[in-house]
Design a protein around this motif. Structure first.
Motif, PDB file in Angstrom:
ATOM      1  N   PHE A 255      10.646 -37.189 -22.046  1.00 14.58           N
ATOM      2  CA  PHE A 255       9.819 -38.311 -21.607  1.00 14.58           C
ATOM      3  C   PHE A 255       8.999 -37.929 -20.376  1.00 14.58           C
ATOM      4  N   SER A 256       7.806 -38.501 -20.290  1.00 14.68           N
ATOM      5  CA  SER A 256       6.914 -38.232 -19.165  1.00 14.68           C
ATOM      6  C   SER A 256       7.343 -39.039 -17.941  1.00 14.68           C
ATOM      7  N   LYS A 257       6.719 -38.726 -16.792  1.00 14.20           N
ATOM      8  CA  LYS A 257       7.040 -39.460 -15.566  1.00 14.20           C
ATOM      9  C   LYS A 257       6.706 -40.934 -15.708  1.00 14.20           C
ATOM     10  N   GLY A 258       5.623 -41.256 -16.402  1.00 20.00           N
ATOM     11  CA  GLY A 258       5.267 -42.652 -16.611  1.00 20.00           C
ATOM     12  C   GLY A 258       6.298 -43.387 -17.444  1.00 20.00           C
ATOM     13  N   GLU A 259       6.777 -42.753 -18.495  1.00 21.23           N
ATOM     14  CA  GLU A 259       7.804 -43.376 -19.344  1.00 21.23           C
ATOM     15  C   GLU A 259       9.117 -43.540 -18.590  1.00 21.23           C
ATOM     16  N   ILE A 260       9.466 -42.541 -17.798  1.00 18.79           N
ATOM     17  CA  ILE A 260      10.682 -42.637 -16.982  1.00 18.79           C
ATOM     18  C   ILE A 260      10.533 -43.735 -15.936  1.00 18.79           C
ATOM     19  N   GLY A 261       9.320 -43.855 -15.370  1.00 17.93           N
ATOM     20  CA  GLY A 261       9.071 -44.916 -14.393  1.00 17.93           C
ATOM     21  C   GLY A 261       9.284 -46.292 -14.987  1.00 17.93           C
TER      22      GLY A 261
ATOM     23  N   ILE B 229      30.871 -30.860 -13.328  1.00 19.08           N
ATOM     24  CA  ILE B 229      31.037 -31.014 -14.775  1.00 19.08           C
ATOM     25  C   ILE B 229      29.735 -30.781 -15.536  1.00 19.08           C
ATOM     26  N   ALA B 230      28.604 -31.077 -14.911  1.00 21.89           N
ATOM     27  CA  ALA B 230      27.324 -30.917 -15.599  1.00 21.89           C
ATOM     28  C   ALA B 230      26.827 -29.479 -15.567  1.00 21.89           C
ATOM     29  N   ASP B 231      26.927 -28.825 -14.410  1.00 29.40           N
ATOM     30  CA  ASP B 231      26.376 -27.484 -14.245  1.00 29.40           C
ATOM     31  C   ASP B 231      27.439 -26.388 -14.324  1.00 29.40           C
ATOM     32  N   ASN B 232      28.470 -26.500 -13.476  1.00 27.70           N
ATOM     33  CA  ASN B 232      29.478 -25.441 -13.436  1.00 27.70           C
ATOM     34  C   ASN B 232      30.277 -25.325 -14.731  1.00 27.70           C
ATOM     35  N   LEU B 233      30.680 -26.474 -15.301  1.00 27.18           N
ATOM     36  CA  LEU B 233      31.405 -26.448 -16.563  1.00 27.18           C
ATOM     37  C   LEU B 233      30.479 -26.408 -17.770  1.00 27.18           C
ATOM     38  N   GLY B 234      29.197 -26.678 -17.535  1.00 29.51           N
ATOM     39  CA  GLY B 234      28.210 -26.564 -18.601  1.00 29.51           C
ATOM     40  C   GLY B 234      28.212 -27.677 -19.624  1.00 29.51           C
ATOM     41  N   PHE B 235      28.704 -28.865 -19.248  1.00 30.96           N
ATOM     42  CA  PHE B 235      28.741 -29.989 -20.187  1.00 30.96           C
ATOM     43  C   PHE B 235      27.406 -30.727 -20.289  1.00 30.96           C
ATOM     44  N   GLY B 236      26.477 -30.402 -19.404  1.00 31.51           N
ATOM     45  CA  GLY B 236      25.153 -30.985 -19.497  1.00 31.51           C
ATOM     46  C   GLY B 236      24.989 -32.275 -18.712  1.00 31.51           C
ATOM     47  N   PRO B 237      23.749 -32.778 -18.603  1.00 32.85           N
ATOM     48  CA  PRO B 237      23.453 -33.938 -17.750  1.00 32.85           C
ATOM     49  C   PRO B 237      24.046 -35.261 -18.223  1.00 32.85           C
ATOM     50  N   VAL B 238      24.520 -35.347 -19.460  1.00 28.87           N
ATOM     51  CA  VAL B 238      25.114 -36.600 -19.928  1.00 28.87           C
ATOM     52  C   VAL B 238      26.582 -36.714 -19.531  1.00 28.87           C
ATOM     53  N   ALA B 239      27.208 -35.592 -19.143  1.00 26.93           N
ATOM     54  CA  ALA B 239      28.629 -35.581 -18.806  1.00 26.93           C
ATOM     55  C   ALA B 239      28.982 -36.519 -17.643  1.00 26.93           C
TER      56      ALA B 239
ATOM     57  N   PRO C  39      22.810 -38.683  -9.728  1.00 32.60           N
ATOM     58  CA  PRO C  39      22.177 -37.356  -9.630  1.00 32.60           C
ATOM     59  C   PRO C  39      21.371 -36.935 -10.856  1.00 32.60           C
ATOM     60  N   TYR C  40      21.787 -37.368 -12.052  1.00 36.40           N
ATOM     61  CA  TYR C  40      21.204 -36.774 -13.252  1.00 36.40           C
ATOM     62  C   TYR C  40      20.398 -37.742 -14.109  1.00 36.40           C
ATOM     63  N   VAL C  41      20.163 -38.960 -13.645  1.00 39.44           N
ATOM     64  CA  VAL C  41      19.499 -39.933 -14.508  1.00 39.44           C
ATOM     65  C   VAL C  41      18.056 -39.524 -14.807  1.00 39.44           C
TER      66      VAL C  41
END
Length: 383
Positions: free
Chosen positions: A69-75, A189-199, A58-60
């Protein structure tokens, strides 16, 4: 908009529950206690391994975008991951046969845990290394565990028909229920608990570590038959001969390539498509909805496949048309294209049947190329 997501999730949940509960028990078989213990052990491990994989979905893209990073770099990061999976996938089977399937499964855990750790770094090179490690781990996930299960099943003297029972449970749990719960847990864990996208990546590493501990403590080693192993060049030569000698194999490869290309483009672009202006969306919840749609597609596909009078070619044309239409939805509306996930699971279930009918099992080189090349082209076009 979140009300819409909840509504779609609720409706899909009810439909999937009804279909799953309405399944008959005519295929129920009597097994031994030893087999049940073996089966349950494998299902626990496989579910943990799949949780370690699904939690990262979900969060990669969102994590990479948060690092600036831009869409090209993520691609390019996505290409590195699937590219390493393709390259390593050509040799992972034979390596596991020679070095041991249990050892290969442990390697999967270690490799994926290291990949999750790299997500804490905003450095592009470190993230690129993580994608390469993740691609290698993916190759091991979809080869080593299944190989170990089949060999161990027969080594312990269990009935051959019991093997399909384990596989069906593994698909339901690992590719269905666990995927849905992983999306919800990642969102929590990422949104409701607020640990962020790396959680979610940290959670994935924990599940993988638990699974590895079970493997180390309860699994025995098994190896492949050396007489059946073929070198990579021989596999590709066999694939080339098969394609040249049978037009149906080439057409099947083209169909699979085109659909897989669309599938991987969907995987790459669903996050920016649903939040083009960096809107705050529940990534994990949306991912769980996609997985519900996949589970619905799998359930309907099993019913269609059970009808001997119904040809695959007839209804798969409809599936492809619906898939093409749903990919237009992000362009024409703001509706989440969950229907495409439904169709992709229909296609996934039918693909195995088509391979058995049209193509020898030994032509893995052709299969690997068909899985990867359309993805690379599709993502490069987006870049």
């Amino acid at each position: 908009m979140e009300v819409f997501y909840y509504l779609v999730f609720g409706v899909l949940s009810v439909v999937v529950a009804v279909l799953e509960l309405s399944k008959t028990s005519k295929d129920r078989i009597t097994t031994s206690s030893a087999f049940n213990s073996f089966k349950n052990n494998y299902l626990v491990v496989y579910s943990l391994m799949m949780a370690g994989d699904w939690l990262q979905g979900p969060y990669v893209y969102f994590l990479y975008s948060q690092y600036g990073f831009s869409k090209g770099e993520i691609g390019r990061l996505f290409i590195a991951g699937f590219g390493s999976s393709m390259l390593f996938g050509t040799v992972v089977g034979s390596l596991a046969d020679k070095q041991g399937r249990k050892r290969a499964c442990i390697t999967y855990c270690i490799t994926y845990i290291l990949s999750c750790i790299t997500k804490h770094s905003p450095q592009y090179k470190v993230l690129m290394l993580g994608r390469i490690l993740g691609g290698i781990a993916t190759s091991l996930l979809f080869s080593a565990f299944e190989s170990w299960l089949v060999a161990e099943h027969f080594k312990r003297g269990f009935e051959a028909q019991w093997l399909s029972f384990t596989f069906s449970k593994a698909i339901f749990l690992g590719n269905g229920l666990v995927a849905i719960v992983s999306g919800l847990f990642a969102n929590f864990i990422a949104d409701n608990l607020g640990f962020g996208p790396v959680a979610p990546f940290d959670a994935a590493a924990c599940f993988l570590a638990i699974g590895m501990a079970i493997i180390l403590s309860s699994w025995t080693e098994n190896y492949g038959d050396p007489s059946e192993s073929k070198d990579l060049l021989t596999q590709f030569k066999g694939a080339a001969v098969a394609i040249a000698s049978d037009e149906k194999i080439a057409l099947l490869g083209a169909i699979q390539s085109l659909f897989e290309g669309s599938m991987y483009t969907f995987v790459f672009l669903w996050t920016p498509a649903l939040s083009p202006n960096d809107e705050d969306i529940p990534h994990g919840f949306i991912f769980a909805t996609f997985m519900l749609a996949s589970m619905l597609g799998s359930s309907i596909a099993s019913r269609l496949m059970a009808r001997a009078s119904l040809k695959v070619e007839s209804y798969m044309q409809i599936v492809f048309i619906i898939s093409a239409f749903t990919l237009l939805l992000p362009i024409l509306t703001t509706v989440s294209p969950a229907t495409f996930r439904f169709c992709s699971q229909e296609r996934e279930r039918e693909r195995e049947r088509e391979r058995e009918r049209q193509s020898p099992n030994s032509h893995s080189g052709h299969s690997i190329l068909c899985d990867f090349l359309p993805f690379a082209v599709s993502v490069l076009v987006q870049i």
